[in-house]
Write an enzyme that holds these catalytic residues in place. Structure first.
Site, PDB file in Angstrom:
ATOM      1  N   LYS A 110       0.846  -1.200   0.000  1.00  0.00           N
ATOM      2  CA  LYS A 110       0.000   0.000   0.000  1.00  0.00           C
ATOM      3  C   LYS A 110       0.887   1.258   0.000  1.00  0.00           C
ATOM      4  CE  LYS A 110      -3.848  -2.487   1.974  1.00  0.00           C
ATOM      5  NZ  LYS A 110      -4.601  -3.005   3.123  1.00  0.00           N
ATOM      6  N   GLN A 120      -5.175  -1.841   9.298  1.00  0.00           N
ATOM      7  CA  GLN A 120      -5.027  -3.159   8.676  1.00  0.00           C
ATOM      8  C   GLN A 120      -5.651  -4.236   9.571  1.00  0.00           C
ATOM      9  OE1 GLN A 120      -3.804  -3.623   5.584  1.00  0.00           O
ATOM     10  NE2 GLN A 120      -4.144  -5.812   5.697  1.00  0.00           N
ATOM     11  N   ASP A 152     -11.502   2.445   3.436  1.00  0.00           N
ATOM     12  CA  ASP A 152     -11.750   1.002   3.354  1.00  0.00           C
ATOM     13  C   ASP A 152     -13.246   0.713   3.231  1.00  0.00           C
ATOM     14  OD1 ASP A 152      -9.811  -0.998   3.300  1.00  0.00           O
ATOM     15  OD2 ASP A 152      -9.249  -0.686   5.392  1.00  0.00           O
TER      16      ASP A 152
END
Ligand code: GUN
Length: 287
Positions: free
Chosen positions: A54, A98, A121
């Protein structure tokens, strides 16, 4: 092998090129640099790789990124106050925690702490609800990437049978909603679906997101189906493999995504795209 290979590597490279141009324009025209903060708790090796990729993606397209690594035993309050600080940071337009998180941390509480305006997200319950009613600002990255790949396959989804194996909040459930929005008929299967092959054999589009290596065998696939493999499994020899028995299924599918180089790179491209979108919304830039 007869199936067309849908290359997420190529499609994502194209998207990243377009994003790089957009980021450059935001910088020169408006003096805006999109910013992403990634939080990693603990030392899960797979998560470390995802986070590194990322970061690399951000660098490639010109997005500012910062990484916050917290120890596995960090107090939940400490994580929540970091999120609060990032919610109030004008440089940051996207916040990603994460997953998975260590057991002692309440995942829902953490996801709820992220500003809905920075939830790139799309995991905040508000954004999940918005997705449910077809009004999502941020669509979760892996499902969004799958939809782009399906478009790439050339398949018209209207009225087609789409079967998903896996009911996770990250992939299975949101991709089901996106497929419904495209007028597919959707079935969600999972580890307790019996008999599973009865469901999978009717699939015009089969999405495998179960996390078990080579779980989907050729006898479970309808000839001509489009097969999307979301799995990333490491074999004892260190090689990566998907949830689909690729070599055998590629003989009967009309199109298939490889692992690696399929869905994985698309997840990152969609994250970058959501971050750029967030920066534009934050600055009231519409195009
Ligand atoms: N873990 C596995 N996939 C994802 C993802 O798309 N986002 C986050 N935050 N964690 C993940």
């Amino acid at each position: 092998m007869s199936a067309k290979v849908i290359s997420g590597k190529e499609v994502s490279a194209r998207i990243k090129q377009e994003l790089a141009l957009e980021v450059e324009l935001l910088k020169t025209k408006y003096d805006i640099i999109p910013g992403l903060a990634v939080i990693l708790v603990g030392e899960n090796p797979a998560s470390q790789v995802y986070v590194r990729n990322k970061e690399k993606g951000c660098e490639l397209v010109g997005i500012y990124s910062e990484k916050h690594i917290l120890p596995a035993d960090v107090a939940q309050d400490k994580l929540l106050s970091l999120i609060e600080q990032l919610n109030n940071d004008d440089k940051i337009h996207g916040i990603l925690v994460q997953l998975p998180l260590p057991e002692h941390i309440d995942e829902t509480k953490v996801l709820e702490a992220i500003s809905t305006d920075k939830d790139v997200d799309g995991f905040h319950p508000y954004n999940v609800g918005q997705l449910m009613v077809g009004a999502a600002k941020f669509v979760p990255c892996t499902p969004q990437g799958i939809m782009v790949l399906l478009k790439e396959s050339g398949m018209d989804l209207v009225g087609k049978q789409a079967v998903i194996i896996g009911r996770s909040n990250i992939v299975g459930k949101p991709v089901a909603l996106l497929l419904l929005q495209e007028h597919a008929t959707v079935t969600i299967c999972h580890s307790r679906t019996k008999p599973l092959s009865e469901q999978t054999l009717k699939a015009d589009v089969l999405i495998a997101a179960i996390g078990r290596p080579k779980f989907v065998t050729a006898d479970m696939v309808k000839p001509g189906a489009v097969v999307i493999d979301v799995g990333v499994n490491r074999l004892p020899d260190g090689k990566l493999c998907g949830d689909v028995d690729y070599a055998a299924v590629a003989e009967i599918a009309s199109a298939i995504t490889p692992v690696p180089g399929g869905v994985g790179p698309m997840t990152i491209a969609m994250l970058l795209s959501n971050t750029v979108k967030s920066a534009k919304l934050y600055n009231n830039i519409v195009d």
